[in-house]
Motif scaffolding. Structure first.
Motif, short mmCIF file in Angstrom:
data_model
loop_
_atom_site.label_atom_id
_atom_site.label_comp_id
_atom_site.label_asym_id
_atom_site.label_seq_id
_atom_site.Cartn_x
_atom_site.Cartn_y
_atom_site.Cartn_z
N ASP A 17 0.98 -1.24 -0.01
CA ASP A 17 -0.07 0.09 0.00
C ASP A 17 0.93 1.15 -0.07
OD1 ASP A 17 -1.62 1.99 0.57
OD2 ASP A 17 -2.97 0.89 1.86
N THR A 18 0.96 2.00 -1.20
CA THR A 18 1.90 2.96 -1.09
C THR A 18 1.43 4.22 -0.43
OG1 THR A 18 0.78 3.59 -3.24
CG2 THR A 18 2.49 2.35 -3.58
N ASP A 19 0.15 4.40 -0.20
CA ASP A 19 -0.36 5.39 0.81
C ASP A 19 0.08 5.42 2.32
OD1 ASP A 19 -1.77 6.60 -1.38
OD2 ASP A 19 -3.59 5.40 -0.89
N THR A 20 0.09 4.25 2.81
CA THR A 20 0.41 3.90 4.25
C THR A 20 1.85 3.05 4.35
OG1 THR A 20 -0.51 1.69 4.17
CG2 THR A 20 -2.07 3.49 4.75
N GLY A 21 2.43 2.75 3.30
CA GLY A 21 3.58 2.12 3.47
C GLY A 21 3.64 0.58 4.02
N LEU A 22 2.44 -0.04 4.32
CA LEU A 22 2.14 -1.38 5.04
C LEU A 22 2.26 -2.30 3.55
CD1 LEU A 22 -0.56 -0.59 7.35
CD2 LEU A 22 1.72 -0.91 7.76
N VAL A 23 2.75 -3.38 4.10
CA VAL A 23 2.74 -4.50 3.20
C VAL A 23 1.76 -5.59 3.73
CG1 VAL A 23 4.18 -6.49 2.23
CG2 VAL A 23 5.06 -4.37 2.50
N ARG A 24 0.66 -5.90 2.93
CA ARG A 24 -0.13 -6.73 3.13
C ARG A 24 0.03 -8.27 2.63
NH1 ARG A 24 -4.53 -4.12 1.13
NH2 ARG A 24 -4.49 -2.90 3.06
N TYR A 25 -0.44 -9.16 3.44
CA TYR A 25 0.08 -10.62 2.69
C TYR A 25 -0.68 -11.67 3.83
CZ TYR A 25 3.29 -11.30 6.92
OH TYR A 25 3.78 -11.54 8.13
N THR A 26 -0.71 -12.88 3.01
CA THR A 26 -1.79 -13.77 3.77
C THR A 26 -0.33 -14.98 4.09
OG1 THR A 26 -3.48 -13.76 2.23
CG2 THR A 26 -3.33 -15.70 3.48
N ASP A 27 -0.42 -15.07 5.31
CA ASP A 27 0.65 -16.20 5.93
C ASP A 27 0.30 -17.56 5.39
OD1 ASP A 27 -1.20 -16.97 7.98
OD2 ASP A 27 -0.12 -16.09 9.35
N GLU A 28 1.15 -18.60 5.78
CA GLU A 28 0.94 -19.90 5.47
C GLU A 28 -0.19 -20.49 6.14
OE1 GLU A 28 4.75 -21.70 3.91
OE2 GLU A 28 4.90 -21.26 6.01
N SER A 29 -0.74 -19.91 7.08
CA SER A 29 -1.98 -20.40 8.03
C SER A 29 -3.27 -19.82 7.45
CB SER A 29 -1.78 -20.36 9.32
OG SER A 29 -0.64 -20.73 9.93
N GLY A 30 -3.26 -18.78 6.31
CA GLY A 30 -4.44 -18.18 5.87
C GLY A 30 -4.86 -16.85 6.46
N ASN A 31 -3.96 -16.52 7.60
CA ASN A 31 -4.36 -15.29 8.01
C ASN A 31 -3.90 -14.08 7.45
OD1 ASN A 31 -5.13 -16.66 10.39
ND2 ASN A 31 -3.18 -17.14 11.02
N GLN A 32 -4.59 -12.87 7.22
CA GLN A 32 -4.21 -11.79 6.77
C GLN A 32 -3.45 -11.12 7.50
OE1 GLN A 32 -5.09 -10.41 3.55
NE2 GLN A 32 -5.62 -12.32 2.92
N VAL A 33 -2.32 -10.47 7.28
CA VAL A 33 -1.27 -9.78 7.93
C VAL A 33 -0.71 -8.42 7.14
CG1 VAL A 33 1.06 -10.09 9.12
CG2 VAL A 33 -0.43 -12.08 9.05
N GLN A 34 -0.40 -7.61 8.00
CA GLN A 34 0.37 -6.46 7.60
C GLN A 34 1.54 -6.10 8.42
OE1 GLN A 34 -2.67 -3.31 8.07
NE2 GLN A 34 -3.67 -3.59 6.00
#
Length: 74
Positions: free
Chosen positions: A45-62
Motif C-alpha cells: 500500500d503506497t499510501d500507508t507504506g504497509l505490506v499486506r500478505y496472507t501467511d501460510e496459515s491463511g491469516n491476513q497480516v500487515q
C-alpha cells in the motif's frame, strides 16, 4: 481404450499443473533477519507504506514496509 486412458491422464496432469501455477508463494526477508513465507503475492500500500500478505496459515497480516529488505518468489 488405451488411447482414451492416455488422453484422460494427460488432461488430469495438465489440470493439476494449471491449478498449481495459479497461486505463487513468496518469501519476505526482514531487516532483522527473519524470513516470512507468504501464500500469494504480498501487496504494498503506497499510501500507508504497509505490506499486506496472507501467511501460510491463511491469516491476513500487515507489516511496515520499512521492515522488509526483500521479497522473492519461491
Amino acid at each position: 481404450m488405451n488411447g482414451l486412458r492416455t488422453i484422460a491422464a494427460s488432461g488430469i496432469v495438465f489440470s493439476a499443473l494449471l491449478l498449481g501455477g495459479c497461486s505463487s508463494h513468496y518469501v519476505m526477508a526482514t531487516k532483522d533477519g527473519h524470513m516470512i513465507m507468504t501464500d500469494g503475492k504480498p501487496e504494498i500500500d503506497t499510501d500507508t507504506g504497509l505490506v499486506r500478505y496472507t501467511d501460510e496459515s491463511g491469516n491476513q497480516v500487515q507489516i511496515n514496509g520499512d521492515e522488509i529488505s526483500g521479497i522473492i518468489e519461491r
